[in-house]
Design a protein around this motif. Structure first.
Motif, PDB file in Angstrom:
ATOM      1  N   PHE A 160     -25.530 -22.536 -14.245  1.00  0.00           N
ATOM      2  CA  PHE A 160     -26.567 -21.853 -15.010  1.00  0.00           C
ATOM      3  C   PHE A 160     -27.709 -21.403 -14.106  1.00  0.00           C
ATOM      4  O   PHE A 160     -28.193 -20.273 -14.218  1.00  0.00           O
ATOM      5  CB  PHE A 160     -27.091 -22.767 -16.123  1.00  0.00           C
ATOM      6  N   TYR A 202     -23.434 -16.478 -19.791  1.00  0.00           N
ATOM      7  CA  TYR A 202     -23.204 -17.822 -19.264  1.00  0.00           C
ATOM      8  C   TYR A 202     -21.912 -18.438 -19.795  1.00  0.00           C
ATOM      9  O   TYR A 202     -21.117 -18.981 -19.015  1.00  0.00           O
ATOM     10  CB  TYR A 202     -24.394 -18.709 -19.585  1.00  0.00           C
ATOM     11  N   LYS A 231     -25.215 -27.222 -15.044  1.00  0.00           N
ATOM     12  CA  LYS A 231     -26.599 -26.851 -14.758  1.00  0.00           C
ATOM     13  C   LYS A 231     -26.701 -26.023 -13.479  1.00  0.00           C
ATOM     14  O   LYS A 231     -27.481 -25.081 -13.406  1.00  0.00           O
ATOM     15  CB  LYS A 231     -27.466 -28.105 -14.648  1.00  0.00           C
ATOM     16  N   GLU A 249     -28.767 -17.488 -13.466  1.00  0.00           N
ATOM     17  CA  GLU A 249     -30.086 -17.011 -13.882  1.00  0.00           C
ATOM     18  C   GLU A 249     -30.855 -16.351 -12.740  1.00  0.00           C
ATOM     19  O   GLU A 249     -31.755 -15.566 -12.994  1.00  0.00           O
ATOM     20  CB  GLU A 249     -30.900 -18.168 -14.467  1.00  0.00           C
ATOM     21  N   GLN A 254     -27.547 -22.723 -24.875  1.00  0.00           N
ATOM     22  CA  GLN A 254     -26.295 -22.052 -25.219  1.00  0.00           C
ATOM     23  C   GLN A 254     -25.398 -22.932 -26.083  1.00  0.00           C
ATOM     24  O   GLN A 254     -24.841 -22.476 -27.048  1.00  0.00           O
ATOM     25  CB  GLN A 254     -25.537 -21.663 -23.946  1.00  0.00           C
ATOM     26  N   THR A 277     -31.530 -27.144 -21.135  1.00  0.00           N
ATOM     27  CA  THR A 277     -31.481 -26.259 -19.971  1.00  0.00           C
ATOM     28  C   THR A 277     -30.966 -24.878 -20.331  1.00  0.00           C
ATOM     29  O   THR A 277     -31.580 -23.870 -19.985  1.00  0.00           O
ATOM     30  CB  THR A 277     -30.565 -26.869 -18.889  1.00  0.00           C
ATOM     31  N   THR A 278     -29.827 -24.811 -21.015  1.00  0.00           N
ATOM     32  CA  THR A 278     -29.141 -23.541 -21.204  1.00  0.00           C
ATOM     33  C   THR A 278     -29.439 -22.850 -22.533  1.00  0.00           C
ATOM     34  O   THR A 278     -29.288 -21.642 -22.639  1.00  0.00           O
ATOM     35  CB  THR A 278     -27.619 -23.738 -21.120  1.00  0.00           C
TER      36      THR A 278
END
Length: 105
Positions: free
Chosen positions: A58, A70, A55, A62, A16, A13-14
């Motif tokens: 995030f 983030y 999530k 976004e 990161q 998802t991220t």
């Protein structure tokens, strides 16, 4: 195993942080809790609600026109969460001690 599963979901998802960061942070949290809580056999780990919170944060970030970084934002969220938990624990301990003193009197 839950830490690996949830971290794989987060990295998709991220993009990161992933498995190594989640496992390291789980170890650090468990170590600090076991030292300061005087409970050396405590098992701490990643849970599903934490992954859902990450999530959701995030997704909200976004959508912003000028999104902040983030990891820095999540760090601030968790730092303020920790501070508020410490305050709540200190106040709760104070009132619990008063109740026990009243019961003794």
């Amino acid at each position: 195993m839950p830490g690996i599963a949830f971290s794989l979901d987060l990295i998709e998802t991220t993009n990161q942080y992933g498995v190594s960061e989640v496992l390291l942070s789980s170890f650090m949290a468990a170590f600090i809790f076991s030292v300061f809580g005087a409970q050396p056999l405590c098992i701490a780990g990643v849970t599903g609600p934490i992954t859902v919170l990450n999530k959701t944060i995030f997704d909200i970030i976004e959508r912003q026109p000028n999104p902040p970084d983030y990891l820095q934002f999540v760090g601030c969220v968790y730092l303020w969460g920790a501070i508020l938990h410490w305050i709540a624990a200190a106040l709760n301990c104070k009132y619990m001690c008063l109740d026990r003193l009243r019961a003794l009197i």
